[in-house]
Design a protein around this motif. Structure first.
Motif, mmCIF file in Angstrom:
data_model
loop_
_atom_site.group_PDB
_atom_site.id
_atom_site.type_symbol
_atom_site.label_atom_id
_atom_site.label_comp_id
_atom_site.label_asym_id
_atom_site.label_seq_id
_atom_site.Cartn_x
_atom_site.Cartn_y
_atom_site.Cartn_z
ATOM 1 N N TRP A 34 68.185 7.437 17.340
ATOM 2 C CA TRP A 34 67.127 6.734 16.473
ATOM 3 C C TRP A 34 65.978 7.575 15.993
ATOM 4 O O TRP A 34 65.512 8.079 17.223
ATOM 5 N N GLU A 37 61.301 8.706 10.336
ATOM 6 C CA GLU A 37 60.868 9.820 9.515
ATOM 7 C C GLU A 37 60.258 9.349 8.130
ATOM 8 O O GLU A 37 60.954 8.258 7.507
ATOM 9 N N LYS A 40 59.924 5.572 7.891
ATOM 10 C CA LYS A 40 61.062 4.595 7.934
ATOM 11 C C LYS A 40 61.964 5.272 9.223
ATOM 12 O O LYS A 40 62.115 6.030 9.692
ATOM 13 N N VAL A 42 65.356 5.601 11.291
ATOM 14 C CA VAL A 42 66.695 6.064 10.700
ATOM 15 C C VAL A 42 67.377 6.096 11.870
ATOM 16 O O VAL A 42 67.126 6.427 13.021
#
Length: 74
Positions: A34, A37, A40, A42
């Motif tokens: 996890w 970025e 967000k 991701v």
């Protein structure tokens, strides 16, 4: 204390300030794959080859379809 990976998601009830980007990054260090970025969340799924990737995608599609059928009452 229970580790993050063993906890279950529950809806936010409000009144709790959101994590800062740094708090989120620090917390995500407990979970493999996890990332945060550009603000967000991701999840990275590394696969060894095309066939493993397609098997995962097809399984995910099947699970999503079943969940959609349950929500629609089918």
């Amino acid at each position: 204390m229970e580790t993050l990976v063993k906890k279950k998601c529950k809806p936010c009830e409000g009144g709790v300030p959101p994590y800062s980007a740094q708090q989120a990054r620090d917390t995500l260090k407990q979970l493999k794959g996890w990332l945060l970025e550009d603000g967000k969340l991701v999840k990275v799924y590394p696969f060894g080859n095309y066939y493993h990737t397609m098997a995962f995608v097809n399984a995910l599609a099947w699970i999503a379809r079943r969940a959609g059928e349950r929500l629609a009452g089918a």
